[in-house]
Write an enzyme that holds these catalytic residues in place. Structure first.
Site, PDB file in Angstrom:
ATOM      1  N   ASP A   1       0.863  -1.177   0.000  1.00  0.00           N
ATOM      2  CA  ASP A   1       0.000   0.000   0.000  1.00  0.00           C
ATOM      3  C   ASP A   1       0.901   1.229   0.000  1.00  0.00           C
ATOM      4  O   ASP A   1       1.884   1.282   0.732  1.00  0.00           O
ATOM      5  CB  ASP A   1      -0.923   0.020   1.226  1.00  0.00           C
TER       6      ASP A   1
ATOM      7  N   GLY B   1       1.844   1.592  -6.266  1.00  0.00           N
ATOM      8  CA  GLY B   1       1.393   0.410  -7.000  1.00  0.00           C
ATOM      9  C   GLY B   1       1.392   0.590  -8.510  1.00  0.00           C
ATOM     10  O   GLY B   1       1.532  -0.394  -9.251  1.00  0.00           O
TER      11      GLY B   1
ATOM     12  N   CYS C   1     -15.326   0.166  -3.957  1.00  0.00           N
ATOM     13  CA  CYS C   1     -16.554   0.257  -3.147  1.00  0.00           C
ATOM     14  C   CYS C   1     -17.362   1.470  -3.586  1.00  0.00           C
ATOM     15  O   CYS C   1     -17.869   2.238  -2.775  1.00  0.00           O
ATOM     16  CB  CYS C   1     -16.235   0.282  -1.666  1.00  0.00           C
TER      17      CYS C   1
HETATM   18  C1  SAM Z   1      -9.993   0.681  -0.870  1.00  0.00           C
HETATM   19  S1  SAM Z   1      -8.508   0.887  -0.007  1.00  0.00           S
HETATM   20  C2  SAM Z   1      -7.950  -0.767   0.218  1.00  0.00           C
HETATM   21  C3  SAM Z   1      -8.695  -1.537   1.271  1.00  0.00           C
HETATM   22  C4  SAM Z   1      -8.064  -2.889   1.584  1.00  0.00           C
HETATM   23  N1  SAM Z   1      -7.915  -3.685   0.382  1.00  0.00           N
HETATM   24  C5  SAM Z   1      -8.843  -3.654   2.609  1.00  0.00           C
HETATM   25  O1  SAM Z   1      -9.609  -4.564   2.241  1.00  0.00           O
HETATM   26  O2  SAM Z   1      -8.724  -3.385   3.800  1.00  0.00           O
HETATM   27  C6  SAM Z   1      -7.425   1.558  -1.201  1.00  0.00           C
HETATM   28  C7  SAM Z   1      -6.018   1.689  -0.769  1.00  0.00           C
HETATM   29  O3  SAM Z   1      -5.240   2.059  -1.879  1.00  0.00           O
HETATM   30  C8  SAM Z   1      -4.120   2.779  -1.413  1.00  0.00           C
HETATM   31  N2  SAM Z   1      -3.492   3.472  -2.556  1.00  0.00           N
HETATM   32  C9  SAM Z   1      -3.815   4.656  -3.085  1.00  0.00           C
HETATM   33  N3  SAM Z   1      -3.007   4.936  -4.121  1.00  0.00           N
HETATM   34  C10 SAM Z   1      -2.161   3.905  -4.236  1.00  0.00           C
HETATM   35  C11 SAM Z   1      -1.075   3.628  -5.106  1.00  0.00           C
HETATM   36  N4  SAM Z   1      -0.733   4.466  -6.075  1.00  0.00           N
HETATM   37  N5  SAM Z   1      -0.421   2.464  -4.932  1.00  0.00           N
HETATM   38  C12 SAM Z   1      -0.771   1.622  -3.960  1.00  0.00           C
HETATM   39  N6  SAM Z   1      -1.771   1.835  -3.107  1.00  0.00           N
HETATM   40  C13 SAM Z   1      -2.463   2.964  -3.254  1.00  0.00           C
HETATM   41  C14 SAM Z   1      -4.691   3.657  -0.345  1.00  0.00           C
HETATM   42  O4  SAM Z   1      -3.683   4.039   0.566  1.00  0.00           O
HETATM   43  C15 SAM Z   1      -5.748   2.749   0.278  1.00  0.00           C
HETATM   44  O5  SAM Z   1      -5.272   2.154   1.448  1.00  0.00           O
END
Ligand code: SAM
Lengths: 267, 356
Positions: free
Chosen positions: B176, B210, B282
């Protein structure tokens, strides 16, 4: 005093024989059938003793008002406490209702529909009327309408009443005339809030802004409140299951909000 | 009680609602009022059962009136279902769900809440509370024995935890980009999973962007979960704090579909040929869901010669149709739509298989 029918006249003469007891015979003389008379005596017997002595004067007063035996029976069933009210008080309360704008016909209807109104002191009713007129700015004619449609508000807690009015006025943005039309005061605050919030969360109701403007057209209060649940669900375009779950959810929400407010207040 | 408006004129929750009223009433039509009301009312949770906990919680949970919606499908799927019953029933056996994932929910219309989980003797919590529909992307990922798995946007770790329940992962990469959220994820893992399952041979936790994954590790993973940042519809209509509809975050919000696309592209590159990718959000937004997937498929074909196949998830939705409300007739992917009686979601998921 006007006495429009023969029964009434009969009664007045009976009454003058001061300590006449309430007997099946006397009741039948007043126009009750035998069964009705038995019924009345049965209810009366619970109120024998000190309070029961007003029974005859109550019946007299109601006869004078023009109620027939059948409607009187209904009245006694709904509100046996009426037997305990003294004659002078009863007359004063009836006169008070007349003064508040209840004309012949509507006066009788309200007594039959909600006899409890005659157990409430005239002063309390006048206070309620003053509240509706002076604080909520209903016209006197509207106030009479409210009392006629929802006489039970004379017994309602005044804070609840005020909250309900403010909720509909400010939160829903509805003016007095429409409130009267929708028979708002027949419903509890919870019922009003449930229906309003349900519509609001569904995007079908919006609080008007300062200028009374909304982005959507709100349904008329009458079509939201003055109908049974099935009809309301059509306005809300929702299923009974959804509304059932919703009511349970918001009840818990509001309870929690109140608890929170309470705990803040305690600090 | 005062009715005078003391709130700011345009709180982000209002802006979110206005935006959704415009886009979702067009997208969902007649269904929108019902979904809107569900979004604005208390959500339902699922209790993801923690197989690493020693507590005998199963009986306890069942005594409270909830049930594991995943293992209870036997009674729900009737082969005699007149519609497309037989065909779907056959597909069900083909669709091997990730085993050992259990998630308890209260029945339809039941608004009971779960108690917070308590630690067992070893200090591990018995369950993790999350949207029960969030388990679906993990189930759909279909992890098999020994697979290497990448969880590209993993924090705070609910889905990572679900994946770990399968016991079948060979190697798990958890990533993340947010440092603070990754440390939350570490904490979650420590509260649920014993150390011997978190060794360097088994799991790697990183804090990388990511979108760059394709440059780091291509053609590597059997399974990739890409649970992207999105408008988090439920949060956006309820909480003014940290709200993506606040004025200062307008740019960030507009760039979301682009970011989502880049993350999915990276996930596709990270998967090995034959590998499978699950994209999830979501939000109900078409732009962030099917729109992103479509672009990614075209991009993979045109720029990388990667052929992708969209995996049919209908057997999965059919299996769980009594627990969730699924959107009908989506042309791509599946979506759990909030409903007051089953107030889960929104969750969108779409599964892709790399053919080349
Ligand atoms: C919807 S949440 C994930 C929830 C997690 N999968 C769970 O079930 O608990 C999206 C996540 O993407 C991360 N995020 C945002 N931009 C990102 C990037 N460029 N690369 C990786 N992660 C990223 C955010 O920090 C956030 O924690």
């Amino acid at each position: 005093q006007p006495a429009h029918n023969n029964q009434g006249l009969d009664l007045l003469s009976i009454q003058s024989e001061s300590d006449l007891d309430l007997s099946l015979h006397s009741l039948e003389q007043m126009g009750f059938t035998e069964t009705q008379a038995e019924h009345v005596c049965a209810v009366f017997s619970q109120f024998r003793g000190s309070t029961g002595k007003h029974a005859l004067s109550t019946i007299t007063a109601l006869f004078v008002l023009g109620l027939n035996a059948a409607s009187m029976l209904k009245v006694f069933e709904k509100c046996p406490e009426l037997y305990t009210v003294r004659e002078a008080q009863l007359q004063q309360r009836i006169n008070n209702l007349r003064k508040l704008g209840f004309v012949e016909g509507s006066l009788q209807r309200v007594v039959v529909h909600y006899p409890q109104i005659l157990t409430v002191p005239a002063k309390k009713i006048r206070n309620r009327v003053a509240f509706l007129h002076e604080k909520c700015l209903f016209t006197m004619q509207q106030v009479t309408g409210i009392l006629r449609d929802s006489p039970a508000i004379v017994m309602e807690n005044i804070d609840h009443l005020e909250y309900k009015f403010q909720y509909v006025y400010f939160r829903m943005g509805v003016k007095q005339a429409e409130m009267v039309k929708s028979k708002l005061f027949r419903l509890t605050l919870d019922e009003v809030r449930n229906r309003h919030c349900f519509l609001e969360r569904r995007g079908l109701y919006e609080t008007p802004d300062k200028n009374g403007q909304t982005m959507i057209i709100n349904p008329k209060l009458d079509s939201v409140l003055n109908c049974d649940e099935d009809t309301f669900l059509k306005v809300a375009k929702a299923s009974a299951e959804e509304y059932d779950v919703f009511k349970r959810l918001v009840e818990r929400e509001w309870q929690q909000q109140e608890q929170q407010l309470g705990s803040f207040g305690a600090d | 009680e005062k009715w005078a408006a003391t709130r700011p004129k345009h709180p982000p929750t209002n802006l979110a609602l206005q935006h959704f009223d415009a886009t979702y009433s067009a997208q969902l039509g007649q269904m929108w009022p019902s979904v809107r009301c569900a979004l604005l009312s208390e959500r339902k949770y699922g209790a993801l059962f923690n197989n690493f906990s020693q507590d005998a919680l199963l009986e306890d949970l069942e005594a409270q009136g909830c049930r594991d919606f995943i293992s209870n499908i036997e009674t729900e799927v009737q082969p005699s279902d007149p519609a497309d019953g037989d065909a779907v029933y056959q597909q069900l056996s083909a669709l091997q769900l990730s085993p050992n994932i259990r998630c308890f929910v209260f029945p339809r219309g039941d608004i009971s809440r779960f108690k917070p989980a308590r630690p067992d003797q070893g200090g591990f919590l018995g369950y993790y509370l999350m949207d029960a529909a969030s388990v679906l992307p993990c189930l759909a990922l279909n992890v098999q024995e020994g697979h290497s798995v990448l969880d590209l946007c993993a924090a705070p770790g609910g889905k990572t935890l679900a994946l770990l329940q399968t016991y079948s992962i060979g190697f798990l990469c958890v990533n993340d980009s947010s440092v603070s959220r990754t440390s939350r994820l570490r904490k979650v893992l420590r509260s649920y999973v014993p150390k011997q399952h978190l060794t360097n041979e088994k799991i790697r936790i990183s804090t990388l962007d990511g979108t760059k994954w394709g440059e780091i590790e291509r053609n590597t993973f059997d399974r990739v979960l890409v649970d992207v940042p999105c408008t988090t519809d439920r949060h956006s209509v309820l909480e003014d704090d940290n709200n993506i509809f606040s004025k200062i975050r307008t740019g960030e919000r507009r760039r979301l579909p682009q970011l989502q696309l880049q993350l999915l592209q990276a996930a596709i590159e990270a998967a090995c040929p034959g590998g499978e990718i699950v994209y999830s959000t979501c939000t109900l937004s078409q732009n962030q869901n099917a729109g992103v997937v479509e672009q990614a498929i075209a991009w993979a074909r045109e720029n990388h010669g990667i052929q992708l196949e969209v995996v049919d998830l209908r057997p999965l939705t059919h299996m769980f149709r009594n627990t969730f409300h699924f959107a009908r007739d989506l042309h791509l992917g599946e979506m759990v739509v909030p409903h007051l009686a089953a107030n889960f979601g929104p969750i969108f998921l779409c599964k892709l298989r790399r053919l080349t």
